[in-house]
Design an enzyme around this catalytic site. Structure first.
Site, PDB file in Angstrom:
ATOM      1  N   HIS A  80       0.814  -1.214   0.000  1.00 21.86           N
ATOM      2  CA  HIS A  80       0.000   0.000   0.000  1.00 21.86           C
ATOM      3  C   HIS A  80       0.850   1.267   0.000  1.00 21.86           C
ATOM      4  O   HIS A  80       0.317   2.372  -0.124  1.00 21.86           O
ATOM      5  CB  HIS A  80      -0.997   0.003   1.168  1.00 21.86           C
ATOM      6  CG  HIS A  80      -0.416   0.282   2.510  1.00 21.86           C
ATOM      7  ND1 HIS A  80      -0.198  -0.701   3.462  1.00 21.86           N
ATOM      8  CD2 HIS A  80      -0.010   1.437   3.088  1.00 21.86           C
ATOM      9  CE1 HIS A  80       0.301  -0.155   4.552  1.00 21.86           C
ATOM     10  NE2 HIS A  80       0.427   1.139   4.354  1.00 21.86           N
ATOM     11  N   SER A  82       4.426   1.959   8.131  1.00 25.27           N
ATOM     12  CA  SER A  82       4.114   0.872   7.196  1.00 25.27           C
ATOM     13  C   SER A  82       5.366   0.311   6.537  1.00 25.27           C
ATOM     14  O   SER A  82       6.248   1.055   6.110  1.00 25.27           O
ATOM     15  CB  SER A  82       3.188   1.380   6.088  1.00 25.27           C
ATOM     16  OG  SER A  82       1.928   1.704   6.596  1.00 25.27           O
ATOM     17  N   ASP A 130       0.211  -7.767   1.813  1.00 19.01           N
ATOM     18  CA  ASP A 130       0.546  -6.341   1.703  1.00 19.01           C
ATOM     19  C   ASP A 130       2.074  -6.174   1.671  1.00 19.01           C
ATOM     20  O   ASP A 130       2.679  -5.636   2.603  1.00 19.01           O
ATOM     21  CB  ASP A 130      -0.076  -5.587   2.879  1.00 19.01           C
ATOM     22  CG  ASP A 130       0.097  -4.079   2.787  1.00 19.01           C
ATOM     23  OD1 ASP A 130       0.494  -3.586   1.709  1.00 19.01           O
ATOM     24  OD2 ASP A 130      -0.160  -3.396   3.801  1.00 19.01           O
TER      25      ASP A 130
END
Length: 280
Positions: free
Chosen positions: A71, A232, A137
């Protein structure tokens, strides 16, 4: 973390979000401490070449490859390694252009784009909120040239077995330290936070998104410690072994009985090695 539903398309992976429902995939360290300098020598920082700094973290898994979150996908990235204080002019680091990016083919990019679009309505919101699956992810990023390994820059080995529930873990990143901030003010110095690996069954009771066998959940029953906006793609290390990368979680970060969600690296070792072997 991916602040799920709130990232504008032009800032994919940055954690900068407009107001919206509290369904989030975010990235930041809350309730942690400043890591000892260069104690996490595999930690990478993704930045945009246009000057927007500190959008995601990453992990050096090969002298020419960094693993991060799918992402965080975007154009014109630079990657910094060997960094501790991203605001210090005296902190030496190595900086690289990204020559190629490879998101995991099973990651649901359509769902991500829908989440970030201006066309989000009740129908799409139901599709996103009711058991949305953000598995896999991951994204591999190839550096323009190999890094120079030293005390501040090291490769982190891939796991050879799964972690156990109850394992003592830690995560790291330059993300926000404010669990309620939607603008994600990021810390200058690399932060670490201690977490405990929790069962996926317990985790699934805390989140509306699907918790799969390709995910790990880590946090504390009492909350207050978590990764959050800006972290992230950074590493989750359990009992000294690289086991996860920061993916998504709740808003605000660090809610009681609401662990953060991480990609299970053990489930993806073959894919990581295949990408390196095929494209190096």
């Amino acid at each position: 973390y991916l602040l799920l539903l709130c990232l504008p398309l032009t800032l994919m992976g940055t954690g900068a979000v407009p107001p919206g429902p509290s369904i989030e995939i975010h990235p930041r360290i809350v309730g942690g401490w400043e890591c000892d300098k260069h104690s996490q020598p595999w930690q990478a920082l993704l930045t945009f070449t246009n000057g927007l700094d500190g959008v995601c973290g990453g992990v050096l898994v090969h002298p020419q490859w960094v693993l991060t979150a799918a992402h965080c996908i975007g154009d014109n990235y630079k990657i910094k390694l060997g960094l501790h204080d991203r605001f210090s002019k005296d902190d030496p680091f190595q900086e690289f252009q990204v020559s190629a990016s490879f998101p995991h083919p099973s990651y649901n990019m359509r769902l991500l784009k829908l989440l970030l679009s201006d066309e989000l309505n009740d129908t799409y919101y139901d599709e996103i909120s009711l058991g949305a699956d953000f598995s896999h992810d991951l994204m591999m990023m190839q550096l323009e040239k190999p890094v120079q390994l030293n005390d501040a820059v090291q490769v982190l080995d891939l796991p050879t077995q799964e972690p156990q529930v109850g394992s003592k873990c830690h995560a790291s990143g330059w993300g926000s330290m404010d669990p309620y901030s939607r603008n994600f003010p990021r810390t200058g110095k690399l932060q670490c936070v201690d977490l405990t690996l929790m069962s996926n069954n317990e985790c699934s009771r805390s989140h509306i998104f699907k918790i799969t066998d390709d995910m790990l959940c880590a946090g504390h029953i009492k909350g207050r410690k978590d990764t959050c906006g800006g972290d992230s793609g950074g590493p989750l290390i359990c009992d000294g072994v690289f086991q996860g990368t920061t993916s998504w979680g709740s808003y605000p970060c660090g809610k009681p009985r609401t662990p953060g969600v991480y990609v299970k690296i053990f489930s993806h070792v073959d894919w990581i090695r295949e990408i390196i072997a095929t494209h190096s």
